[in-house]
Write a protein that holds these residues in place. Sequence first.
Motif, PDB file in Angstrom:
ATOM      1  N   ARG A  67       0.828  -1.195   0.000  1.00  8.87           N
ATOM      2  CA  ARG A  67       0.000   0.000   0.000  1.00  8.87           C
ATOM      3  C   ARG A  67       0.875   1.263   0.000  1.00  8.87           C
ATOM      4  O   ARG A  67       0.588   2.231  -0.705  1.00  8.87           O
ATOM      5  CB  ARG A  67      -0.902  -0.019   1.232  1.00  8.87           C
TER       6      ARG A  67
ATOM      7  N   MET B  29       0.698   4.158  -2.903  1.00 11.91           N
ATOM      8  CA  MET B  29       0.301   5.520  -2.552  1.00 11.91           C
ATOM      9  C   MET B  29       1.407   6.528  -2.843  1.00 11.91           C
ATOM     10  O   MET B  29       1.143   7.672  -3.237  1.00 11.91           O
ATOM     11  CB  MET B  29      -0.111   5.582  -1.088  1.00 11.91           C
TER      12      MET B  29
ATOM     13  N   ASP C  31      -4.998   7.090   6.456  1.00 16.82           N
ATOM     14  CA  ASP C  31      -5.057   6.138   5.353  1.00 16.82           C
ATOM     15  C   ASP C  31      -6.486   5.946   4.871  1.00 16.82           C
ATOM     16  O   ASP C  31      -6.744   5.888   3.665  1.00 16.82           O
ATOM     17  CB  ASP C  31      -4.452   4.802   5.787  1.00 16.82           C
ATOM     18  N   GLU C  32      -7.424   5.892   5.804  1.00 19.78           N
ATOM     19  CA  GLU C  32      -8.819   5.663   5.411  1.00 19.78           C
ATOM     20  C   GLU C  32      -9.433   6.865   4.683  1.00 19.78           C
ATOM     21  O   GLU C  32     -10.491   6.749   4.052  1.00 19.78           O
ATOM     22  CB  GLU C  32      -9.682   5.299   6.623  1.00 19.78           C
TER      23      GLU C  32
ATOM     24  N   GLU D 283      -8.430   8.071  -0.256  1.00 19.12           N
ATOM     25  CA  GLU D 283      -9.231   8.058  -1.485  1.00 19.12           C
ATOM     26  C   GLU D 283     -10.202   9.248  -1.515  1.00 19.12           C
ATOM     27  O   GLU D 283     -10.467   9.813  -2.584  1.00 19.12           O
ATOM     28  CB  GLU D 283      -9.997   6.740  -1.606  1.00 19.12           C
ATOM     29  N   LYS D 284     -10.714   9.644  -0.359  1.00 15.65           N
ATOM     30  CA  LYS D 284     -11.604  10.809  -0.304  1.00 15.65           C
ATOM     31  C   LYS D 284     -10.846  12.069  -0.715  1.00 15.65           C
ATOM     32  O   LYS D 284     -11.374  12.928  -1.429  1.00 15.65           O
ATOM     33  CB  LYS D 284     -12.170  10.979   1.104  1.00 15.65           C
TER      34      LYS D 284
ATOM     35  N   MET E  92      -8.243  12.186  -2.688  1.00 16.82           N
ATOM     36  CA  MET E  92      -8.003  12.111  -4.127  1.00 16.82           C
ATOM     37  C   MET E  92      -9.239  12.533  -4.917  1.00 16.82           C
ATOM     38  O   MET E  92      -9.142  13.281  -5.895  1.00 16.82           O
ATOM     39  CB  MET E  92      -7.571  10.701  -4.523  1.00 16.82           C
ATOM     40  N   GLU E  93     -10.398  12.053  -4.491  1.00 17.85           N
ATOM     41  CA  GLU E  93     -11.643  12.402  -5.183  1.00 17.85           C
ATOM     42  C   GLU E  93     -11.922  13.899  -5.086  1.00 17.85           C
ATOM     43  O   GLU E  93     -12.296  14.547  -6.071  1.00 17.85           O
ATOM     44  CB  GLU E  93     -12.810  11.612  -4.588  1.00 17.85           C
TER      45      GLU E  93
END
Length: 281
Positions: free
Chosen positions: A6, A10, A70-71, A74-75, A77-78
């Motif tokens: 990971r 990343m 980490d969680e 993705e948010k 990035m979006e």
Amino acid sequence: MVNEKRQKEMKALGFLLQNDREHYAVRFLSRAGNFTVEELNNINGIAKKYGRGYSGLTTRLQIEVPWIKDEDAEKVMEEAKSLGLRHGGTGQKIRPLVACKGTVCLHGNIDTQAICRELEEKYFATDTPHKCKIGIVGCAKANINDIGIMGKTIPEFNLDNCVGCGICVKGCRQKALEVVNRKVVYHEEVCVSCGECSRLCRTNAVGIKEKGAEIFVGGRFGRGIRIGDSLGKIFEEKDIVFVVDKIMECYREIGVKGERISTVMDRVGKEKFISEVLSRQ
């Protein structure tokens, strides 16, 4: 705890794992070292929402926002995509290009920002044998980039127009000028071709013999500092991107995986590498 797979994935996206192995610093990319006010506001918003409310500049004029969970990656990035923010700048590729403010600086000899943007459009994030850094400066600075572009103005003197006012002497930080018997004397051996004398002179005693950029290859910073070697001439501003094209051709053809330009030059000989570049002009 972020695992190694990971972490590697990343990092390629510009999310650099921090030493607690639970948070990232995300690297947002400038354009030639510039962010718009809107971009800065949006980065600040992400820092407040997902980080700890602050960010920092990197040495290559990018912005990193630390403490991204980490969680939440993705948010982030979006959200960055929706706001038109770019992130990345790592790996064995052309790293973020950096330029000084020579375009608008009183001491700038070339349009550093325009050259940087053109080279960025062509080369940023493209694959190279090792990481490769390109820097553009508008005046005389020591060069520690893989490819360094340094704006220069070579002066020429018309002593018939010189009145011995000494304005150029006062402006010369290299002490390459002095006034003797009410005429300027030029010590070429200590001149760095910054062009300041030609900008200061009000009597047309100092003109411009040649203006453009000196281009250096093989510089690097960090664990092994090396000042780049000059290609040995001044290139007109319109030819700078073309010359960089030829340097990149040689690097990609001659370099092997894991070699920066300095390593290639050490292996094949700096004279041979420079000669190969110049032969393609």
